[in-house]
Write an enzyme that holds these catalytic residues in place. Structure first.
Site, mmCIF file in Angstrom:
data_model
loop_
_atom_site.group_PDB
_atom_site.id
_atom_site.type_symbol
_atom_site.label_atom_id
_atom_site.label_comp_id
_atom_site.label_asym_id
_atom_site.label_seq_id
_atom_site.Cartn_x
_atom_site.Cartn_y
_atom_site.Cartn_z
ATOM 1 N N HIS A 1 -11.927 -65.051 30.431
ATOM 2 C CA HIS A 1 -11.272 -66.165 29.742
ATOM 3 C C HIS A 1 -11.656 -67.503 30.365
ATOM 4 O O HIS A 1 -11.912 -67.591 31.556
ATOM 5 C CB HIS A 1 -9.745 -66.024 29.779
ATOM 6 C CG HIS A 1 -9.177 -65.831 31.162
ATOM 7 N ND1 HIS A 1 -9.172 -64.607 31.796
ATOM 8 C CD2 HIS A 1 -8.604 -66.694 32.025
ATOM 9 C CE1 HIS A 1 -8.622 -64.728 32.991
ATOM 10 N NE2 HIS A 1 -8.266 -65.993 33.168
ATOM 11 N N HIS B 1 -10.081 -71.330 31.003
ATOM 12 C CA HIS B 1 -8.918 -72.204 30.987
ATOM 13 C C HIS B 1 -9.424 -73.571 30.520
ATOM 14 O O HIS B 1 -10.381 -74.096 31.100
ATOM 15 C CB HIS B 1 -8.342 -72.407 32.399
ATOM 16 C CG HIS B 1 -7.845 -71.168 33.073
ATOM 17 N ND1 HIS B 1 -6.500 -70.929 33.288
ATOM 18 C CD2 HIS B 1 -8.496 -70.103 33.604
ATOM 19 C CE1 HIS B 1 -6.347 -69.780 33.931
ATOM 20 N NE2 HIS B 1 -7.549 -69.253 34.143
ATOM 21 N N ASP C 1 -1.291 -71.280 27.931
ATOM 22 C CA ASP C 1 -1.008 -70.519 29.149
ATOM 23 C C ASP C 1 0.510 -70.449 29.355
ATOM 24 O O ASP C 1 1.231 -71.425 29.132
ATOM 25 C CB ASP C 1 -1.674 -71.181 30.358
ATOM 26 C CG ASP C 1 -1.739 -70.239 31.558
ATOM 27 O OD1 ASP C 1 -2.852 -69.784 31.889
ATOM 28 O OD2 ASP C 1 -0.679 -69.953 32.156
ATOM 29 N N ASN D 1 -12.444 -68.274 36.262
ATOM 30 C CA ASN D 1 -12.364 -67.592 37.547
ATOM 31 C C ASN D 1 -13.032 -66.230 37.420
ATOM 32 O O ASN D 1 -12.851 -65.548 36.411
ATOM 33 C CB ASN D 1 -10.898 -67.425 37.956
ATOM 34 C CG ASN D 1 -10.186 -68.756 38.113
ATOM 35 O OD1 ASN D 1 -10.769 -69.725 38.580
ATOM 36 N ND2 ASN D 1 -8.917 -68.808 37.715
HETATM 37 P P1 5GP Z 1 -6.715 -66.141 35.936
HETATM 38 O O1 5GP Z 1 -6.013 -66.350 37.240
HETATM 39 O O2 5GP Z 1 -6.981 -64.682 35.677
HETATM 40 O O3 5GP Z 1 -7.928 -66.988 35.771
HETATM 41 O O4 5GP Z 1 -5.721 -66.679 34.833
HETATM 42 C C1 5GP Z 1 -4.835 -65.895 34.099
HETATM 43 C C2 5GP Z 1 -3.916 -66.851 33.361
HETATM 44 O O5 5GP Z 1 -3.242 -66.138 32.355
HETATM 45 C C3 5GP Z 1 -2.832 -67.469 34.261
HETATM 46 O O6 5GP Z 1 -2.941 -68.895 34.213
HETATM 47 C C4 5GP Z 1 -1.519 -66.965 33.665
HETATM 48 O O7 5GP Z 1 -0.499 -67.945 33.679
HETATM 49 C C5 5GP Z 1 -1.921 -66.590 32.250
HETATM 50 N N1 5GP Z 1 -1.151 -65.492 31.688
HETATM 51 C C6 5GP Z 1 -0.917 -64.289 32.275
HETATM 52 N N2 5GP Z 1 -0.179 -63.498 31.467
HETATM 53 C C7 5GP Z 1 0.047 -64.214 30.336
HETATM 54 C C8 5GP Z 1 0.757 -63.922 29.121
HETATM 55 O O8 5GP Z 1 1.321 -62.856 28.915
HETATM 56 N N3 5GP Z 1 0.774 -64.910 28.175
HETATM 57 C C9 5GP Z 1 0.145 -66.108 28.363
HETATM 58 N N4 5GP Z 1 0.225 -66.987 27.363
HETATM 59 N N5 5GP Z 1 -0.540 -66.406 29.485
HETATM 60 C C10 5GP Z 1 -0.579 -65.479 30.464
#
Ligand code: 5GP
Ligand code: ZN
Length: 116
Positions: free
Chosen positions: A100, A102, A30, A87
């Protein structure tokens, strides 16, 4: 899917080092880690959210879960434990609409899941 950050990562349009990849799944760190181990695991195909899982995705979802467990063992966090989070939708705190997991670990994580 155009304009999807995670599809761009899968396609190599946003250079990202994969910590795991196979024909169905990729995983990467992340960009804003919330724990010493914070890996994002995604299917290569664009499924927007958990709510969009169809019967034909059952095998893929099982594989994604299995890869998460394998990565936890590889990162040596399986013994002490870890958290697997998905989420779903705005109220679930989803920001990237490409399904996805985490994988979080490497320190004791706060108990609970958003009680207020
Ligand atoms: P969500 O809130 O949708 O469950 O989590 C999305 C996750 O993707 C977040 O923890 C954010 O830090 C990560 N993320 C968003 N854009 C990028 C990216 O361009 N590269 C990486 N490695 N992680 C990302
Ligand atoms: Zn996508």
């Amino acid at each position: 899917m155009k304009d999807c950050i995670f599809c761009k990562i899968v396609a190599g349009e946003i250079p990202t080092q994969f910590v795991y990849e196979d024909d169905q799944v990729v995983a990467f760190n992340d960009i804003q880690p919330a724990a010493p181990v914070h890996i994002i695991l995604i299917p290569r195909i664009h499924i927007p959210s958990f709510d969009d899982i169809k019967p034909e995705h059952k095998g893929l979802m099982g594989h994604l879960a299995w890869v998460a467990g394998e990565l936890a063992r590889q990162k040596n966090i399986s013994e002490k434990g870890y958290r697997l989070v998905m989420n779903c939708g705005p109220d679930g705190g989803q920001e990237v609409f490409h399904l996805h997991f985490h994988l979080l670990g490497g320190k004791p994580l706060a108990s609970g899941y958003g009680r207020q």
